[in-house]
Motif scaffolding. Structure first.
Motif, mmCIF file in Angstrom:
data_model
loop_
_atom_site.group_PDB
_atom_site.id
_atom_site.type_symbol
_atom_site.label_atom_id
_atom_site.label_comp_id
_atom_site.label_asym_id
_atom_site.label_seq_id
_atom_site.Cartn_x
_atom_site.Cartn_y
_atom_site.Cartn_z
ATOM 1 N N ARG A 115 -15.243 70.291 12.960
ATOM 2 C CA ARG A 115 -14.580 70.150 11.646
ATOM 3 C C ARG A 115 -13.065 70.305 11.785
ATOM 4 N NH1 ARG A 115 -17.756 72.972 7.499
ATOM 5 N NH2 ARG A 115 -18.812 70.968 7.558
ATOM 6 N N ASP A 116 -12.621 71.279 12.586
ATOM 7 C CA ASP A 116 -11.185 71.466 12.792
ATOM 8 C C ASP A 116 -10.568 70.271 13.510
ATOM 9 O OD1 ASP A 116 -11.272 73.929 11.519
ATOM 10 O OD2 ASP A 116 -11.385 75.078 13.387
ATOM 11 N N LEU A 117 -11.274 69.745 14.517
ATOM 12 C CA LEU A 117 -10.791 68.548 15.216
ATOM 13 C C LEU A 117 -10.656 67.382 14.238
ATOM 14 C CD1 LEU A 117 -10.161 66.837 17.807
ATOM 15 C CD2 LEU A 117 -12.615 66.352 17.853
ATOM 16 N N CYS A 118 -11.686 67.176 13.417
ATOM 17 C CA CYS A 118 -11.643 66.067 12.447
ATOM 18 C C CYS A 118 -10.468 66.226 11.490
ATOM 19 C CB CYS A 118 -12.966 65.980 11.689
ATOM 20 S SG CYS A 118 -14.345 65.354 12.689
ATOM 21 N N ALA A 119 -10.186 67.450 11.060
ATOM 22 C CA ALA A 119 -9.050 67.684 10.157
ATOM 23 C C ALA A 119 -7.730 67.402 10.863
ATOM 24 C CB ALA A 119 -9.087 69.116 9.633
ATOM 25 N N ARG A 120 -7.615 67.827 12.116
ATOM 26 C CA ARG A 120 -6.383 67.591 12.882
ATOM 27 C C ARG A 120 -6.130 66.096 13.055
ATOM 28 N NH1 ARG A 120 -6.231 67.273 18.604
ATOM 29 N NH2 ARG A 120 -7.967 68.708 18.858
ATOM 30 N N VAL A 121 -7.166 65.358 13.430
ATOM 31 C CA VAL A 121 -7.023 63.923 13.642
ATOM 32 C C VAL A 121 -6.782 63.203 12.312
ATOM 33 C CG1 VAL A 121 -8.194 61.842 14.476
ATOM 34 C CG2 VAL A 121 -8.315 63.971 15.799
ATOM 35 N N ALA A 122 -7.408 63.662 11.238
ATOM 36 C CA ALA A 122 -7.175 63.059 9.919
ATOM 37 C C ALA A 122 -5.706 63.193 9.513
ATOM 38 C CB ALA A 122 -8.077 63.711 8.873
ATOM 39 N N GLY A 123 -5.102 64.333 9.798
ATOM 40 C CA GLY A 123 -3.677 64.519 9.493
ATOM 41 C C GLY A 123 -2.809 63.550 10.272
ATOM 42 N N TRP A 124 -3.135 63.394 11.569
ATOM 43 C CA TRP A 124 -2.373 62.452 12.388
ATOM 44 C C TRP A 124 -2.555 61.022 11.865
ATOM 45 C CZ3 TRP A 124 -4.108 58.307 15.332
ATOM 46 C CH2 TRP A 124 -3.104 57.658 16.053
ATOM 47 N N LEU A 125 -3.787 60.672 11.517
ATOM 48 C CA LEU A 125 -4.069 59.311 11.049
ATOM 49 C C LEU A 125 -3.360 59.025 9.725
ATOM 50 C CD1 LEU A 125 -5.677 56.912 12.091
ATOM 51 C CD2 LEU A 125 -7.659 57.763 10.828
ATOM 52 N N ALA A 126 -3.280 60.017 8.851
ATOM 53 C CA ALA A 126 -2.551 59.835 7.583
ATOM 54 C C ALA A 126 -1.076 59.551 7.851
ATOM 55 C CB ALA A 126 -2.711 61.075 6.703
ATOM 56 N N ASP A 127 -0.501 60.251 8.815
ATOM 57 C CA ASP A 127 0.898 59.988 9.176
ATOM 58 C C ASP A 127 1.050 58.615 9.826
ATOM 59 O OD1 ASP A 127 1.657 62.454 8.190
ATOM 60 O OD2 ASP A 127 1.693 63.424 10.170
ATOM 61 N N ALA A 128 0.099 58.246 10.681
ATOM 62 C CA ALA A 128 0.158 56.945 11.364
ATOM 63 C C ALA A 128 0.081 55.791 10.375
ATOM 64 C CB ALA A 128 -0.972 56.841 12.389
ATOM 65 N N GLN A 129 -0.637 55.994 9.286
ATOM 66 C CA GLN A 129 -0.780 54.923 8.302
ATOM 67 C C GLN A 129 0.529 54.639 7.565
ATOM 68 O OE1 GLN A 129 -3.746 55.330 5.148
ATOM 69 N NE2 GLN A 129 -4.375 53.237 5.592
ATOM 70 N N LYS A 130 1.457 55.555 7.609
ATOM 71 C CA LYS A 130 2.752 55.374 6.942
ATOM 72 C C LYS A 130 3.745 54.608 7.802
ATOM 73 C CE LYS A 130 2.096 59.820 4.705
ATOM 74 N NZ LYS A 130 2.484 61.235 4.796
ATOM 75 N N LEU A 131 3.385 54.361 9.066
ATOM 76 C CA LEU A 131 4.309 53.715 9.995
ATOM 77 C C LEU A 131 4.144 52.199 9.983
ATOM 78 C CD1 LEU A 131 3.866 56.154 13.004
ATOM 79 C CD2 LEU A 131 5.708 56.137 11.300
ATOM 80 N N GLU A 132 5.245 51.525 10.062
ATOM 81 C CA GLU A 132 5.240 50.061 10.133
ATOM 82 C C GLU A 132 4.890 49.638 11.552
ATOM 83 O OE1 GLU A 132 5.383 46.413 8.600
ATOM 84 O OE2 GLU A 132 6.036 48.097 7.370
ATOM 85 N N GLY A 133 4.137 48.588 11.680
ATOM 86 C CA GLY A 133 3.815 48.053 12.996
ATOM 87 C C GLY A 133 2.581 48.689 13.613
#
Length: 193
Positions: A115-133
């Motif tokens: 669960r902690d791993l999934c939360a950590r990766v979800a945070g990274w993925l949310a930030d990645a979705q804001k990036l162009e390209g």
């Protein structure tokens, strides 16, 4: 804005072959050969990232990527089980392994829970979705699983039901908080789309 994230699983290693919790070992020669043969197969990207783990960094290098290590893409911290096989741990601590495989909040090894791993990766993925390209990231199989769980809004109990073979690409593309998923594309020179 549409974001694209290509998650590349690492090449084969002795740990993967032996169902051993990552011990920081290198990719094996056959994995290195496969990765080098696939160099150039990935589409161009605005950024290349990698898990800080040895096998991911070596895979990224073999693929010809000048990838930046990112802590959020680190593999699951399995605490005192690191370097041991699942069979060894299961024989010594069968109840603990059973809890770990059925309860995503459990961390009997003293490390990180699923669960902690999934939360950590979800945070990274949310930030990645804001990036162009496009972002290409070489990441441990469990990080790829966690990203799929988050991208599709799946319960974290599904985590163990996802298989991530070596040197495959899991592609996420989306906008406005919604991801589409393309699973398990083999990474080979003829598969570069």
């Amino acid at each position: 804005m549409t974001s694209r994230v290509l998650l590349v699983s690492p090449a084969m290693s002795a740990s993967l072959r032996q169902a051993r919790f990552d011990d920081g070992g290198s990719i094996d020669e056959s994995g290195a050969v496969r990765a080098r043969s696939a160099a150039g197969a990935l589409p161009s990207a605005a950024r290349a990232l990698t898990s800080p783990g040895v096998r991911c960094r070596e895979t990224a290098a073999a693929l010809g990527l000048d990838a930046l290590p990112v802590a959020e893409l680190a593999g699951l911290d399995v605490g005192r089980w690191r370097g041991r096989t699942l069979e060894e741990v299961g024989a010594a601590e069968p109840e603990a392994v059973g809890r770990w495989l059925t309860d995503p909040a459990s961390a009997p090894h003293g490390g990180e829970s699923v669960r902690d791993l999934c939360a950590r990766v979800a945070g990274w993925l949310a930030d990645a979705q804001k990036l162009e390209g496009r972002t290409v990231a070489v990441a441990e199989p469990e990080v790829v699983r966690a990203a799929v769980v988050d991208a599709l809004g799946l319960p974290d109990a599904v985590f163990w039901r996802l298989d991530v073979p070596p040197l495959t690409v899991t592609a996420l593309g989306g906008r406005a908080g919604r991801w589409n998923l393309r699973l398990g594309c083999p990474l080979a020179p003829s598969e570069a789309d």
